[in-house]
Design a protein around this motif. Structure first.
Motif, PDB file in Angstrom:
ATOM      1  N   LYS A 430      45.566  75.317  52.823  1.00 48.62           N
ATOM      2  CA  LYS A 430      44.385  76.033  52.843  1.00 48.62           C
ATOM      3  C   LYS A 430      43.866  75.874  51.535  1.00 48.62           C
ATOM      4  CE  LYS A 430      41.558  80.007  54.368  1.00 48.62           C
ATOM      5  NZ  LYS A 430      41.532  81.191  55.183  1.00 48.62           N
ATOM      6  N   THR A 431      42.602  75.458  51.255  1.00 49.77           N
ATOM      7  CA  THR A 431      41.871  75.027  49.878  1.00 49.77           C
ATOM      8  C   THR A 431      40.673  76.039  49.875  1.00 49.77           C
ATOM      9  OG1 THR A 431      40.539  73.354  51.157  1.00 49.77           O
ATOM     10  CG2 THR A 431      42.546  72.764  49.877  1.00 49.77           C
ATOM     11  N   THR A 432      39.763  76.206  50.523  1.00 50.27           N
ATOM     12  CA  THR A 432      38.754  77.264  50.696  1.00 50.27           C
ATOM     13  C   THR A 432      38.588  77.670  52.197  1.00 50.27           C
ATOM     14  OG1 THR A 432      36.957  75.493  51.079  1.00 50.27           O
ATOM     15  CG2 THR A 432      37.409  76.203  48.776  1.00 50.27           C
ATOM     16  N   ARG A 433      37.946  78.527  52.394  1.00 52.48           N
ATOM     17  CA  ARG A 433      37.370  79.127  53.855  1.00 52.48           C
ATOM     18  C   ARG A 433      37.089  77.893  54.716  1.00 52.48           C
ATOM     19  NH1 ARG A 433      34.545  84.651  55.427  1.00 52.48           N
ATOM     20  NH2 ARG A 433      35.147  84.747  57.862  1.00 52.48           N
ATOM     21  N   GLY A 434      37.571  77.909  55.687  1.00 51.61           N
ATOM     22  CA  GLY A 434      37.427  76.526  56.788  1.00 51.61           C
ATOM     23  C   GLY A 434      37.700  75.412  56.387  1.00 51.61           C
ATOM     24  N   CYS A 435      38.397  75.161  55.114  1.00 49.77           N
ATOM     25  CA  CYS A 435      38.942  73.888  54.690  1.00 49.77           C
ATOM     26  C   CYS A 435      40.227  74.119  54.255  1.00 49.77           C
ATOM     27  CB  CYS A 435      38.056  73.350  53.459  1.00 49.77           C
ATOM     28  SG  CYS A 435      36.170  73.245  53.966  1.00 49.77           S
ATOM     29  N   PHE A 436      40.942  72.645  54.398  1.00 49.44           N
ATOM     30  CA  PHE A 436      42.415  72.528  54.070  1.00 49.44           C
ATOM     31  C   PHE A 436      42.565  71.189  53.613  1.00 49.44           C
ATOM     32  CE2 PHE A 436      42.048  71.507  58.255  1.00 49.44           C
ATOM     33  CZ  PHE A 436      42.696  70.494  58.553  1.00 49.44           C
ATOM     34  N   GLN A 437      43.761  70.904  52.856  1.00 53.29           N
ATOM     35  CA  GLN A 437      44.399  69.483  52.668  1.00 53.29           C
ATOM     36  C   GLN A 437      45.527  69.208  53.231  1.00 53.29           C
ATOM     37  OE1 GLN A 437      45.213  68.507  48.869  1.00 53.29           O
ATOM     38  NE2 GLN A 437      46.451  70.210  48.330  1.00 53.29           N
ATOM     39  N   LEU A 438      45.596  68.053  53.511  1.00 59.95           N
ATOM     40  CA  LEU A 438      46.924  67.405  54.021  1.00 59.95           C
ATOM     41  C   LEU A 438      47.886  66.733  52.906  1.00 59.95           C
ATOM     42  CD1 LEU A 438      48.591  66.522  56.549  1.00 59.95           C
ATOM     43  CD2 LEU A 438      47.538  64.219  56.279  1.00 59.95           C
ATOM     44  N   ARG A 439      49.030  67.238  52.651  1.00 54.92           N
ATOM     45  CA  ARG A 439      49.768  66.616  51.685  1.00 54.92           C
ATOM     46  C   ARG A 439      51.104  65.938  52.067  1.00 54.92           C
ATOM     47  NH1 ARG A 439      54.054  69.239  48.547  1.00 54.92           N
ATOM     48  NH2 ARG A 439      53.503  71.278  49.445  1.00 54.92           N
ATOM     49  N   VAL A 440      51.033  64.537  51.645  1.00 62.56           N
ATOM     50  CA  VAL A 440      52.210  63.817  52.151  1.00 62.56           C
ATOM     51  C   VAL A 440      52.973  63.400  50.944  1.00 62.56           C
ATOM     52  CG1 VAL A 440      52.533  61.515  53.436  1.00 62.56           C
ATOM     53  CG2 VAL A 440      50.834  63.124  54.347  1.00 62.56           C
ATOM     54  N   GLU A 441      54.243  63.483  51.292  1.00 70.46           N
ATOM     55  CA  GLU A 441      55.248  63.147  50.067  1.00 70.46           C
ATOM     56  C   GLU A 441      56.123  62.013  50.211  1.00 70.46           C
ATOM     57  OE1 GLU A 441      57.483  66.825  49.856  1.00 70.46           O
ATOM     58  OE2 GLU A 441      55.783  68.042  49.259  1.00 70.46           O
ATOM     59  N   ARG A 442      56.145  61.293  51.758  1.00 70.58           N
ATOM     60  CA  ARG A 442      56.847  60.274  51.882  1.00 70.58           C
ATOM     61  C   ARG A 442      55.799  59.232  52.484  1.00 70.58           C
ATOM     62  NH1 ARG A 442      62.196  62.210  54.913  1.00 70.58           N
ATOM     63  NH2 ARG A 442      62.036  59.894  55.564  1.00 70.58           N
ATOM     64  N   PRO A 443      56.268  58.042  52.376  1.00 73.02           N
ATOM     65  CA  PRO A 443      55.413  56.953  53.117  1.00 73.02           C
ATOM     66  C   PRO A 443      55.587  57.286  54.671  1.00 73.02           C
ATOM     67  CG  PRO A 443      56.807  55.820  51.360  1.00 73.02           C
ATOM     68  CD  PRO A 443      57.057  57.406  51.520  1.00 73.02           C
ATOM     69  N   LEU A 444      54.498  56.868  55.439  1.00 76.10           N
ATOM     70  CA  LEU A 444      54.499  57.157  56.678  1.00 76.10           C
ATOM     71  C   LEU A 444      54.540  56.104  57.802  1.00 76.10           C
ATOM     72  CD1 LEU A 444      51.742  59.867  57.047  1.00 76.10           C
ATOM     73  CD2 LEU A 444      54.272  60.196  56.843  1.00 76.10           C
ATOM     74  N   GLN A 445      55.320  55.896  58.679  1.00 75.76           N
ATOM     75  CA  GLN A 445      55.478  54.851  59.659  1.00 75.76           C
ATOM     76  C   GLN A 445      55.161  55.534  61.028  1.00 75.76           C
ATOM     77  OE1 GLN A 445      58.791  52.704  59.784  1.00 75.76           O
ATOM     78  NE2 GLN A 445      58.478  51.736  57.770  1.00 75.76           N
ATOM     79  N   LEU A 446      53.723  55.481  61.508  1.00 75.17           N
ATOM     80  CA  LEU A 446      53.188  56.008  62.683  1.00 75.17           C
ATOM     81  C   LEU A 446      53.394  55.055  63.964  1.00 75.17           C
ATOM     82  CD1 LEU A 446      49.850  57.573  61.298  1.00 75.17           C
ATOM     83  CD2 LEU A 446      52.402  58.420  61.101  1.00 75.17           C
TER      84      LEU A 446
END
Length: 453
Positions: A430-446
């Protein structure tokens, strides 16, 4: 009446079986033991109907009965004069008595014999105290009213759902001496409850589910009434309930993605209380203990009050005066700097059949929370985006929130806790009210797997 029914509620928990005296139409009396005398309200009780025996025939012919009860703590003797009104064979009262009878039957080794046919409702005409030597009442474990007041004052200070859930479990432990508890919220569209917070268990069980009608929790939610059991009841075991529910569904993938519900292996006392906001059931507050008869009527009353306050707070936080005008502006700000993703690629698989997510070979989450994570990861993979707002997620057609009143914040809390619990290289912060951030620490294969794949 000389005495009020509320004053002798301790006699009505079945610790000492009561006796009932009835009279046939020709005047022949009969006496028998009772499995249950259930408190209904200040003027009514319900007796368990298990067999079509002499007592049953007498009551249908002559609706008056005498019932003798003994207080298990003081040994006080009481005699009630009752008038039969009706029999209920389904609904909240029936389910309460059915659950209690299951506990009593298991405790007495009669699980295959005791079966509730109906709840016979009686009006209480008189209550007399029979002269007898009485013991001093046991001291209460805690002042429940003082504990409730302290808890409500603390909950009033919570400004978001995550804090509210954590503080509720804190209060149960500190003020009520309850060390094993969980909070489940209802996904009405799926007919299931999911665990969003728990306390006292080796595994948190966050994300575990139980169907409406299964076990004490499911019955309490379905019938919108507290369910309390004072002895171990095998048929209300959650391992059994979940296993049977999955077998009915016939979904192999669901068997692979079932998070075990937390719980004591042999809980001898259980109390499940619906969390309500108006006429709507939001979830269930569940308490359990290894101690027999740990939760009495007073505990039930105070937990109904606490759950009512919790439901109102959840509703207020969900529909309260959040300043949505700030969300787009906050979401557009540059998020805090993140370290570059490094290490071996993380395989993320999404199964469209039930929106389940696997990280490498480990199951993470499914349902709405799974669809939220998949949408976030897709946006991140396509554009590198890391900042998001609750408001846009509510409007995102990929997520398919089941109801406009569905609590999105609860799904984000559930997802965030599962990621932390699984030590995943993905975080939602969570960053501010009603907002958040996604933190990705490894490369992704979707990898997306369509339904039926």
């Amino acid at each position: 009446m000389k005495l009020k029914l509320d004053a002798i509620r301790a006699c009505l928990d079945g610790a000492i079986p009561g006796t009932i005296a009835t009279c046939a139409a020709d005047g022949v009396p009969n006496a028998a033991y009772l499995s249950q005398v259930q408190y209904v309200d200040a003027e009514h009780v319900a007796l368990s109907w298990q067999f079509f025996n002499t007592t049953r025939r007498n009551i249908l012919a002559n609706p008056l009965a005498r019932v003798a009860l003994i207080d298990p703590t003081t040994a006080g003797h009481y005699r009630l004069l009752l008038h039969y009104l009706r029999t209920e064979e389904e609904g909240p009262l029936f389910e309460i008595m059915k659950a209690k009878l299951a506990g009593i039957a298991s405790h007495a080794g009669m699980a295959g014999v005791f079966r509730l046919l109906g709840a016979d409702v009686y009006r209480v005409l008189e209550i007399d105290q029979v002269p007898s030597r009485m013991l001093a009442p046991a001291l209460p474990r805690a002042n429940l009213l003082a504990a409730l007041r302290a808890s409500v004052e603390e909950l009033c200070l919570c400004m978001d759902l995550d804090a509210l859930l954590c503080r509720t479990l804190d209060c149960l432990e500190r003020h009520f001496d309850v060390h094993h508890a969980m909070i489940l919220l209802l996904d009405a569209s799926a007919g299931r409850l999911y665990t969003i917070a728990s306390r006292g268990y080796e595994a948190s069980g966050i994300g575990s589910e139980i169907a409406l009608g299964d076990g004490v929790i499911g019955v309490a939610a379905r019938e919108r009434t507290p369910i309390r059991i004072g002895h171990f009841a095998a048929e209300y075991s959650y391992g059994k309930a979940i296993r049977e529910n999955l077998e009915r569904s016939g979904m192999a993938l669901q068997m692979d993605t079932e998070i075990p519900l937390p719980g004591l292996p042999g809980a001898n006392s259980q109390l499940a209380v619906p969390i309500r906001a108006g006429s709507r059931v939001l979830g269930v507050l569940y308490l359990e203990s290894a101690q027999e008869q740990r939760f009495g009527y007073d505990d039930e009353d105070v937990m109904v009050s606490l759950a009512g306050g919790l439901g109102a707070a959840i509703q207020l936080l969900h529909h309260g005066p959040a300043d949505h005008r700030d969300e787009p502006r906050a979401a557009s700000r540059a998020p805090p700097a993140q370290p570059s993703a490094s290490g071996p690629p993380l395989q993320v698989r999404h199964f469209a059949e039930n929106d389940s997510i696997f990280l490498d070979t480990d199951y993470l989450i499914k349902g709405v929370a799974g669809s939220i994570l998949w949408a976030l990861l897709r946006d991140h993979a396509d554009t590198g985006r890391t900042a998001f707002s609750n408001r846009e997620l509510r409007l995102d057609p990929r997520i398919r929130l089941p109801d406009i009143s569905d609590n999105l914040e609860a799904r984000l809390i559930l997802l965030g806790r599962r990621l932390v619990e699984r030590n995943a290289p993905i975080r939602i912060e969570k960053t501010t009210r009603g907002c958040f951030q996604l933190r990705v620490e490894r490369p992704l294969q979707l990898t997306h797997l369509p339904a039926g794949a």
